[in-house]
Design a protein around this motif. Structure first.
Motif, PDB file in Angstrom:
ATOM      1  N   GLU A   1       0.760  -1.276   0.025  1.00  0.00           N
ATOM      2  CA  GLU A   1       0.011   0.046  -0.009  1.00  0.00           C
ATOM      3  C   GLU A   1       0.905   1.283  -0.094  1.00  0.00           C
ATOM      4  O   GLU A   1       0.635   2.153  -0.837  1.00  0.00           O
ATOM      5  CB  GLU A   1      -0.932   0.053   1.178  1.00  0.00           C
ATOM      6  N   LEU A   2       1.887   1.168   0.725  1.00  0.00           N
ATOM      7  CA  LEU A   2       2.899   2.348   0.862  1.00  0.00           C
ATOM      8  C   LEU A   2       3.567   2.760  -0.465  1.00  0.00           C
ATOM      9  O   LEU A   2       3.445   3.810  -0.938  1.00  0.00           O
ATOM     10  CB  LEU A   2       4.132   2.155   2.113  1.00  0.00           C
ATOM     11  N   GLN A   3       3.899   1.612  -1.064  1.00  0.00           N
ATOM     12  CA  GLN A   3       4.687   1.681  -2.271  1.00  0.00           C
ATOM     13  C   GLN A   3       3.807   2.254  -3.371  1.00  0.00           C
ATOM     14  O   GLN A   3       4.258   2.913  -4.279  1.00  0.00           O
ATOM     15  CB  GLN A   3       5.472   0.574  -2.518  1.00  0.00           C
ATOM     16  N   LEU A   4       2.744   1.637  -3.349  1.00  0.00           N
ATOM     17  CA  LEU A   4       1.827   2.056  -4.566  1.00  0.00           C
ATOM     18  C   LEU A   4       1.303   3.695  -4.333  1.00  0.00           C
ATOM     19  O   LEU A   4       1.031   4.166  -5.367  1.00  0.00           O
ATOM     20  CB  LEU A   4       0.425   1.352  -4.375  1.00  0.00           C
ATOM     21  N   ARG A   5       1.291   4.201  -2.899  1.00  0.00           N
ATOM     22  CA  ARG A   5       1.151   5.308  -2.830  1.00  0.00           C
ATOM     23  C   ARG A   5       2.054   6.455  -3.355  1.00  0.00           C
ATOM     24  O   ARG A   5       1.941   7.712  -3.462  1.00  0.00           O
ATOM     25  CB  ARG A   5       0.722   5.719  -1.285  1.00  0.00           C
ATOM     26  N   ALA A   6       3.456   5.982  -3.493  1.00  0.00           N
ATOM     27  CA  ALA A   6       4.338   6.767  -3.677  1.00  0.00           C
ATOM     28  C   ALA A   6       4.439   7.495  -5.134  1.00  0.00           C
ATOM     29  O   ALA A   6       3.997   6.468  -6.141  1.00  0.00           O
ATOM     30  CB  ALA A   6       5.804   5.965  -3.790  1.00  0.00           C
ATOM     31  N   VAL A   7       4.650   8.478  -5.293  1.00  0.00           N
ATOM     32  CA  VAL A   7       4.583   9.118  -6.605  1.00  0.00           C
ATOM     33  C   VAL A   7       6.022   9.615  -6.933  1.00  0.00           C
ATOM     34  O   VAL A   7       6.455   9.361  -7.774  1.00  0.00           O
ATOM     35  CB  VAL A   7       3.869  10.738  -6.537  1.00  0.00           C
ATOM     36  N   ASP A   8       6.790   9.977  -5.880  1.00  0.00           N
ATOM     37  CA  ASP A   8       8.161  10.270  -5.956  1.00  0.00           C
ATOM     38  C   ASP A   8       8.803  10.024  -4.615  1.00  0.00           C
ATOM     39  O   ASP A   8       8.084   9.851  -3.876  1.00  0.00           O
ATOM     40  CB  ASP A   8       8.579  11.471  -6.543  1.00  0.00           C
ATOM     41  N   SER A   9      10.275  10.102  -4.531  1.00  0.00           N
ATOM     42  CA  SER A   9      10.921   9.794  -3.218  1.00  0.00           C
ATOM     43  C   SER A   9      10.478  11.026  -2.276  1.00  0.00           C
ATOM     44  O   SER A   9      10.812  10.667  -1.015  1.00  0.00           O
ATOM     45  CB  SER A   9      12.629   9.893  -3.686  1.00  0.00           C
ATOM     46  N   THR A  10       9.835  12.188  -2.471  1.00  0.00           N
ATOM     47  CA  THR A  10       9.582  13.141  -1.651  1.00  0.00           C
ATOM     48  C   THR A  10       8.567  12.639  -0.668  1.00  0.00           C
ATOM     49  O   THR A  10       8.412  13.079   0.572  1.00  0.00           O
ATOM     50  CB  THR A  10       9.035  14.284  -2.346  1.00  0.00           C
ATOM     51  N   ILE A  11       7.651  11.761  -1.135  1.00  0.00           N
ATOM     52  CA  ILE A  11       6.603  11.317  -0.117  1.00  0.00           C
ATOM     53  C   ILE A  11       7.221  10.614   0.982  1.00  0.00           C
ATOM     54  O   ILE A  11       6.489  10.404   2.166  1.00  0.00           O
ATOM     55  CB  ILE A  11       5.586  10.373  -0.725  1.00  0.00           C
ATOM     56  N   PHE A  12       8.322  10.342   1.057  1.00  0.00           N
ATOM     57  CA  PHE A  12       9.234   9.458   2.050  1.00  0.00           C
ATOM     58  C   PHE A  12      10.005  10.456   3.118  1.00  0.00           C
ATOM     59  O   PHE A  12      10.305   9.998   4.003  1.00  0.00           O
ATOM     60  CB  PHE A  12       9.860   8.465   1.714  1.00  0.00           C
ATOM     61  N   ASP A  13      10.215  11.481   2.666  1.00  0.00           N
ATOM     62  CA  ASP A  13      11.108  12.365   3.429  1.00  0.00           C
ATOM     63  C   ASP A  13      10.195  12.993   4.873  1.00  0.00           C
ATOM     64  O   ASP A  13       8.984  12.944   4.674  1.00  0.00           O
ATOM     65  CB  ASP A  13      11.475  13.610   2.610  1.00  0.00           C
TER      66      ASP A  13
END
Length: 207
Positions: A195-207
């Motif tokens: 679920e988390l990986q599918l929500r990612a648009v780019d790396s900024t979502i993880f910061d």
């Protein structure tokens, strides 16, 4: 189809495999409980043949599940590297460390931490508990391995018609229970990572 979708599909297959494995091990535990309670003689249904068939079913399910879960680990770590190329464990070694003596005691755990945290679980909030599940998963996994090792060295039953002693049966039951706990934790981790990986648009979502 991009890497995240492939990882999500592999994760779905891994979860199905884990749930099937849990069901098969639960049946084996019931059989072993009957066998142990009757001392291998006064049993309801757990004859030596049924116990042997159950053990073979668990072995086959374990091998199949290991393959399917390994595919997910590889693909999930590949996605993790797309957003965090500085990760220390490669997709290949995220799987390979499970087969390296001694290092298998902690390196697969480190790989799972990298997968989970790089997928967004390092952020505070509702997903933080996924990171905590890794500890429970690994503790149950290692505990199952320790019980299995002890069980292998316990004296067997002197009666050749009885497949294992009561002590061995108890360790098999406890090991199965820990295996179920580990499998449930891993299936939950896989679901949330997907679920988390599918929500990612780019790396900024993880910061």
């Amino acid at each position: 189809m991009d890497q995240r979708q492939r990882a999500a599909q592999a994760g779905f297959a891994a979860r199905i495999a884990l749930y099937c494995w849990i069901a098969i091990v639960a049946v084996e535990i019931i059989i072993d409980l009957d066998f142990v309670a009757g001392g291998g003689v006064d049993v309801w249904f757990a004859s030596g043949r049924i116990v042997a068939v159950a053990a073979l079913a668990v072995l086959g399910a374990t091998l199949l599940t290991a393959i399917v879960v390994s595919v997910w680990i590889y693909r999930a770590m590949t996605v993790a590297h797309l957003t965090h190329p500085d990760l220390t464990i490669s997709p290949g070694w995220a799987v390979g460390w499970y087969f390296v003596p001694v290092a298998a005691l902690w390196k697969p755990y480190e790989a799972m931490v990298e997968i989970v945290e790089s997928s967004g679980a390092r952020r505070p909030g509702q997903w933080a508990f996924v990171r905590d599940l890794i500890g429970w998963w690994w503790a149950a996994w290692i505990g199952r391995g320790i019980l299995g090792s002890i069980q292998a060295f316990l004296p067997g039953n002197t009666d050749p018609g009885i497949v294992f002693s009561v002590a061995q049966g108890l360790f098999l039951i406890l090991g199965g229970a820990l295996g179920i706990a580990a499998a449930w934790c891993l299936a939950t981790i896989i679901r949330h990572v997907a679920e988390l990986q599918l929500r990612a648009v780019d790396s900024t979502i993880f910061d």
